[in-house]
Design a protein around this motif. Structure first.
Motif, PDB file in Angstrom:
ATOM      1  N   PHE A 285       0.845  -1.187   0.000  1.00  0.00           N
ATOM      2  CA  PHE A 285       0.000   0.000   0.000  1.00  0.00           C
ATOM      3  C   PHE A 285       0.879   1.236   0.000  1.00  0.00           C
ATOM      4  O   PHE A 285       1.768   1.388   0.848  1.00  0.00           O
ATOM      5  CB  PHE A 285      -0.911   0.036   1.224  1.00  0.00           C
ATOM      6  N   PHE A 286       0.626   2.149  -0.946  1.00  0.00           N
ATOM      7  CA  PHE A 286       1.344   3.420  -1.028  1.00  0.00           C
ATOM      8  C   PHE A 286       0.291   4.509  -1.152  1.00  0.00           C
ATOM      9  O   PHE A 286      -0.419   4.601  -2.161  1.00  0.00           O
ATOM     10  CB  PHE A 286       2.289   3.419  -2.231  1.00  0.00           C
ATOM     11  N   ALA A 287       0.150   5.324  -0.103  1.00  0.00           N
ATOM     12  CA  ALA A 287      -0.950   6.282  -0.019  1.00  0.00           C
ATOM     13  C   ALA A 287      -1.075   7.196  -1.238  1.00  0.00           C
ATOM     14  O   ALA A 287      -2.200   7.473  -1.686  1.00  0.00           O
ATOM     15  CB  ALA A 287      -0.822   7.111   1.262  1.00  0.00           C
ATOM     16  N   PRO A 288       0.031   7.714  -1.814  1.00  0.00           N
ATOM     17  CA  PRO A 288      -0.138   8.615  -2.957  1.00  0.00           C
ATOM     18  C   PRO A 288      -0.865   7.994  -4.142  1.00  0.00           C
ATOM     19  O   PRO A 288      -1.506   8.713  -4.921  1.00  0.00           O
ATOM     20  CB  PRO A 288       1.309   8.982  -3.323  1.00  0.00           C
ATOM     21  N   VAL A 289      -0.795   6.677  -4.306  1.00  0.00           N
ATOM     22  CA  VAL A 289      -1.500   6.040  -5.416  1.00  0.00           C
ATOM     23  C   VAL A 289      -3.006   6.162  -5.234  1.00  0.00           C
ATOM     24  O   VAL A 289      -3.736   6.557  -6.159  1.00  0.00           O
ATOM     25  CB  VAL A 289      -1.096   4.553  -5.533  1.00  0.00           C
ATOM     26  N   GLN A 290      -3.496   5.846  -4.026  1.00  0.00           N
ATOM     27  CA  GLN A 290      -4.931   5.982  -3.754  1.00  0.00           C
ATOM     28  C   GLN A 290      -5.346   7.446  -3.754  1.00  0.00           C
ATOM     29  O   GLN A 290      -6.461   7.785  -4.179  1.00  0.00           O
ATOM     30  CB  GLN A 290      -5.283   5.317  -2.421  1.00  0.00           C
ATOM     31  N   MET A 291      -4.440   8.321  -3.301  1.00  0.00           N
ATOM     32  CA  MET A 291      -4.750   9.747  -3.301  1.00  0.00           C
ATOM     33  C   MET A 291      -4.963  10.253  -4.729  1.00  0.00           C
ATOM     34  O   MET A 291      -5.901  11.020  -4.999  1.00  0.00           O
ATOM     35  CB  MET A 291      -3.629  10.535  -2.638  1.00  0.00           C
ATOM     36  N   ARG A 292      -4.098   9.805  -5.654  1.00  0.00           N
ATOM     37  CA  ARG A 292      -4.259  10.232  -7.042  1.00  0.00           C
ATOM     38  C   ARG A 292      -5.586   9.730  -7.613  1.00  0.00           C
ATOM     39  O   ARG A 292      -6.268  10.453  -8.348  1.00  0.00           O
ATOM     40  CB  ARG A 292      -3.083   9.742  -7.886  1.00  0.00           C
ATOM     41  N   LYS A 293      -5.951   8.507  -7.270  1.00  0.00           N
ATOM     42  CA  LYS A 293      -7.233   7.963  -7.732  1.00  0.00           C
ATOM     43  C   LYS A 293      -8.386   8.816  -7.221  1.00  0.00           C
ATOM     44  O   LYS A 293      -9.296   9.201  -7.973  1.00  0.00           O
ATOM     45  CB  LYS A 293      -7.407   6.525  -7.266  1.00  0.00           C
ATOM     46  N   ARG A 294      -8.370   9.123  -5.920  1.00  0.00           N
ATOM     47  CA  ARG A 294      -9.473   9.895  -5.343  1.00  0.00           C
ATOM     48  C   ARG A 294      -9.453  11.355  -5.797  1.00  0.00           C
ATOM     49  O   ARG A 294     -10.504  12.001  -5.833  1.00  0.00           O
ATOM     50  CB  ARG A 294      -9.432   9.789  -3.823  1.00  0.00           C
ATOM     51  N   SER A 295      -8.280  11.875  -6.118  1.00  0.00           N
ATOM     52  CA  SER A 295      -8.240  13.234  -6.670  1.00  0.00           C
ATOM     53  C   SER A 295      -8.956  13.282  -8.009  1.00  0.00           C
ATOM     54  O   SER A 295      -9.632  14.263  -8.342  1.00  0.00           O
ATOM     55  CB  SER A 295      -6.785  13.694  -6.829  1.00  0.00           C
ATOM     56  N   ARG A 296      -8.810  12.196  -8.770  1.00  0.00           N
ATOM     57  CA  ARG A 296      -9.547  12.121 -10.043  1.00  0.00           C
ATOM     58  C   ARG A 296     -11.037  11.909  -9.791  1.00  0.00           C
ATOM     59  O   ARG A 296     -11.884  12.506 -10.461  1.00  0.00           O
ATOM     60  CB  ARG A 296      -8.996  10.980 -10.902  1.00  0.00           C
ATOM     61  N   ASP A 297     -11.367  11.048  -8.822  1.00  0.00           N
ATOM     62  CA  ASP A 297     -12.771  10.740  -8.533  1.00  0.00           C
ATOM     63  C   ASP A 297     -13.513  11.938  -7.953  1.00  0.00           C
ATOM     64  O   ASP A 297     -14.663  12.215  -8.323  1.00  0.00           O
ATOM     65  CB  ASP A 297     -12.868   9.591  -7.527  1.00  0.00           C
ATOM     66  N   TRP A 298     -12.875  12.622  -7.015  1.00  0.00           N
ATOM     67  CA  TRP A 298     -13.562  13.626  -6.213  1.00  0.00           C
ATOM     68  C   TRP A 298     -13.115  15.054  -6.508  1.00  0.00           C
ATOM     69  O   TRP A 298     -13.782  16.001  -6.080  1.00  0.00           O
ATOM     70  CB  TRP A 298     -13.321  13.363  -4.717  1.00  0.00           C
ATOM     71  N   GLY A 299     -11.974  15.234  -7.164  1.00  0.00           N
ATOM     72  CA  GLY A 299     -11.374  16.558  -7.290  1.00  0.00           C
ATOM     73  C   GLY A 299     -10.610  16.895  -6.012  1.00  0.00           C
ATOM     74  O   GLY A 299     -10.834  16.299  -4.955  1.00  0.00           O
ATOM     75  N   ARG A 300      -9.710  17.872  -6.099  1.00  0.00           N
ATOM     76  CA  ARG A 300      -8.895  18.202  -4.928  1.00  0.00           C
ATOM     77  C   ARG A 300      -9.744  18.727  -3.779  1.00  0.00           C
ATOM     78  O   ARG A 300      -9.542  18.373  -2.619  1.00  0.00           O
ATOM     79  CB  ARG A 300      -7.812  19.222  -5.280  1.00  0.00           C
ATOM     80  N   ASP A 301     -10.731  19.572  -4.106  1.00  0.00           N
ATOM     81  CA  ASP A 301     -11.580  20.120  -3.050  1.00  0.00           C
ATOM     82  C   ASP A 301     -12.392  19.008  -2.379  1.00  0.00           C
ATOM     83  O   ASP A 301     -12.574  19.014  -1.156  1.00  0.00           O
ATOM     84  CB  ASP A 301     -12.523  21.188  -3.609  1.00  0.00           C
ATOM     85  N   GLY A 302     -12.873  18.060  -3.173  1.00  0.00           N
ATOM     86  CA  GLY A 302     -13.638  16.949  -2.604  1.00  0.00           C
ATOM     87  C   GLY A 302     -12.789  16.085  -1.699  1.00  0.00           C
ATOM     88  O   GLY A 302     -13.253  15.637  -0.638  1.00  0.00           O
ATOM     89  N   LEU A 303     -11.541  15.856  -2.102  1.00  0.00           N
ATOM     90  CA  LEU A 303     -10.632  15.082  -1.255  1.00  0.00           C
ATOM     91  C   LEU A 303     -10.355  15.838   0.040  1.00  0.00           C
ATOM     92  O   LEU A 303     -10.374  15.253   1.137  1.00  0.00           O
ATOM     93  CB  LEU A 303      -9.333  14.804  -2.007  1.00  0.00           C
ATOM     94  N   GLU A 305     -12.264  18.010   1.517  1.00  0.00           N
ATOM     95  CA  GLU A 305     -13.472  17.996   2.357  1.00  0.00           C
ATOM     96  C   GLU A 305     -13.610  16.670   3.099  1.00  0.00           C
ATOM     97  O   GLU A 305     -13.913  16.643   4.295  1.00  0.00           O
ATOM     98  CB  GLU A 305     -14.707  18.238   1.492  1.00  0.00           C
ATOM     99  N   ARG A 306     -13.395  15.566   2.399  1.00  0.00           N
ATOM    100  CA  ARG A 306     -13.532  14.253   3.027  1.00  0.00           C
ATOM    101  C   ARG A 306     -12.440  14.016   4.066  1.00  0.00           C
ATOM    102  O   ARG A 306     -12.692  13.444   5.127  1.00  0.00           O
ATOM    103  CB  ARG A 306     -13.522  13.160   1.954  1.00  0.00           C
ATOM    104  N   PHE A 307     -11.221  14.446   3.745  1.00  0.00           N
ATOM    105  CA  PHE A 307     -10.139  14.306   4.719  1.00  0.00           C
ATOM    106  C   PHE A 307     -10.425  15.128   5.969  1.00  0.00           C
ATOM    107  O   PHE A 307     -10.263  14.640   7.097  1.00  0.00           O
ATOM    108  CB  PHE A 307      -8.796  14.749   4.117  1.00  0.00           C
ATOM    109  N   THR A 308     -10.865  16.377   5.786  1.00  0.00           N
ATOM    110  CA  THR A 308     -11.140  17.248   6.930  1.00  0.00           C
ATOM    111  C   THR A 308     -12.244  16.660   7.813  1.00  0.00           C
ATOM    112  O   THR A 308     -12.138  16.678   9.041  1.00  0.00           O
ATOM    113  CB  THR A 308     -11.525  18.658   6.443  1.00  0.00           C
ATOM    114  N   ALA A 309     -13.287  16.122   7.201  1.00  0.00           N
ATOM    115  CA  ALA A 309     -14.376  15.519   7.986  1.00  0.00           C
ATOM    116  C   ALA A 309     -13.863  14.318   8.770  1.00  0.00           C
ATOM    117  O   ALA A 309     -14.195  14.145   9.955  1.00  0.00           O
ATOM    118  CB  ALA A 309     -15.513  15.102   7.059  1.00  0.00           C
ATOM    119  N   ALA A 310     -13.037  13.476   8.135  1.00  0.00           N
ATOM    120  CA  ALA A 310     -12.487  12.316   8.836  1.00  0.00           C
ATOM    121  C   ALA A 310     -11.553  12.758   9.962  1.00  0.00           C
ATOM    122  O   ALA A 310     -11.570  12.193  11.062  1.00  0.00           O
ATOM    123  CB  ALA A 310     -11.740  11.422   7.853  1.00  0.00           C
TER     124      ALA A 310
END
Length: 355
Positions: A285-303, A305-310
């Motif tokens: 597991f390498f966090a930047p790989v999943q981060m890049r996926k979610r940046s595409r899925d959610w956009g930077r602002d969406g990522l 927002e989700r990180f801040t809520a968590a």
């Protein structure tokens, strides 16, 4: 003392350290100078040193410009810094940023992609290094920043981001069909932060830890069951995902022997025993790989927002039991490094150093 200083560790013996005076770095056109202000020291930083060659962590802050040869390495730290000089529009003196910092008094950066959220360091030697480590978040444009939570962010933000992305990848893959998730080094910050995100959202969470950390790990309340490494035979033989944060070969063998083909995934997630575990695991597991996926899925602002809520869900858990131990100055940084390296820091304690 000279205008600045640098702390370094021997690449072949991480208990051998040096603390040297160094001149104040000059700032060229297109650059800014950061004063390193407040940093944390956790097992995560030791991981950077252990994997310094393999994962190129030594390359972020080369020793040569600081008057040191390549027998020495600068283990990266996370924390806050202040811009004290800048030739770049939008990066102003007095701006406070959070990011990847050297164990030193100052850092020259070449800000690029400057906006309200901060900037990236586009220095040539960092160009092909993992981009998430090159981001510097301005406190004024960071939704996760709270002034009263700075020490928690210093100690946990990078770990929690890894935990958040790890939990997200597990959920994103429907838990790989598992009924149980087993986490080694369950008393470690990365493990229990991931467990807090995963708790109550699917499979049973089982933490593995040493006898000395058993009571502490159970007190966290984020695992359904906590066992010692000697009790692996008590695990139910159901489809299981193993999240390995310890890198202990004996634990992996015991799990494979006990679970056989019920071990549906074996995922290496860093280490705390200073033994690289990637080769033995089935997946890394390498966090930047999943981060890049979610940046595409959610956009930077969406990522964000989700990180801040968590993160805000996690902060009350931290406040219940974490004891922040604050040191002052470069010598305190050296002492904190040696304590963490030797495993002398209790799991309830977090080292923060004001520089």
């Amino acid at each position: 003392m000279a205008d600045s200083w640098t702390f370094a560790v021997a690449r072949d013996d991480r208990a051998r350290t040096t603390l040297v005076d160094s001149p104040m770095p000059a700032v060229a056109d297109g650059e800014a100078l950061l004063r390193v202000d407040r940093v944390g020291l956790t097992a995560n930083n030791v991981t950077y040193a252990v994997l310094g060659e393999a994962m190129r962590y030594w390359e972020f802050f080369p020793p040569e410009p600081r008057g040191l040869d390549r027998q020495w390495g600068l283990p990266p730290l996370w924390g806050f810094a202040e811009v004290i000089a800048s030739t770049v529009a939008g990066v102003e003196a007095g701006q406070r940023v959070y990011g990847y910092l050297p164990p030193a008094g100052h850092l020259v950066v070449r800000p690029d992609r400057v906006d309200a959220s901060g900037f990236r360091d586009a220095s040539g030697h960092r160009a092909d290094l993992p981009s998430p480590y090159n981001a510097y978040r301005s406190t004024s444009g960071d939704p996760a920043h709270r002034a009263e939570q700075e020490d928690l962010l210093i100690l946990f933000r990078p770990l929690f981001f890894t935990s958040f992305m790890l939990a997200d990848q597990i959920i994103d893959n429907d838990h790989y069909g598992a009924q149980s998730l087993v986490l080694s080094s369950a008393s470690s910050k990365t493990a229990y932060a991931a467990a807090c995100e995963l708790h109550g959202r699917g499979p049973r969470l089982i933490g593995l830890t040493s006898p000395g950390n058993l009571a502490f790990t159970r007190s966290l309340g984020c695992y359904d069951t906590v066992l010692t490494y000697d009790d692996i035979s008590a695990l139910d033989p159901v489809p299981t995902v193993y999240l390995d944060l310890a890198g202990a070969p004996a634990t992996r063998r015991a799990l494979r022997d006990h679970l056989g083909d019920r071990l549906v995934r074996d995922i290496a997630v860093g280490l705390t025993q200073q033994t690289p575990n990637a080769d033995a695991a089935g997946q890394v597991f390498f966090a930047p790989v999943q981060m890049r996926k979610r940046s595409r899925d959610w956009g930077r602002d969406g990522l964000d927002e989700r990180f801040t809520a968590a993160w805000q869900r996690f902060v009350p858990v931290l406040n219940k039991w974490l004891a922040v131990q604050v040191g002052n100055g470069p010598e305190a940084l050296r002492h904190a490094w040696l304590d963490v390296l030797a495993g002398r820091t209790p799991p309830r304690v977090g080292h923060v150093v004001q520089l």
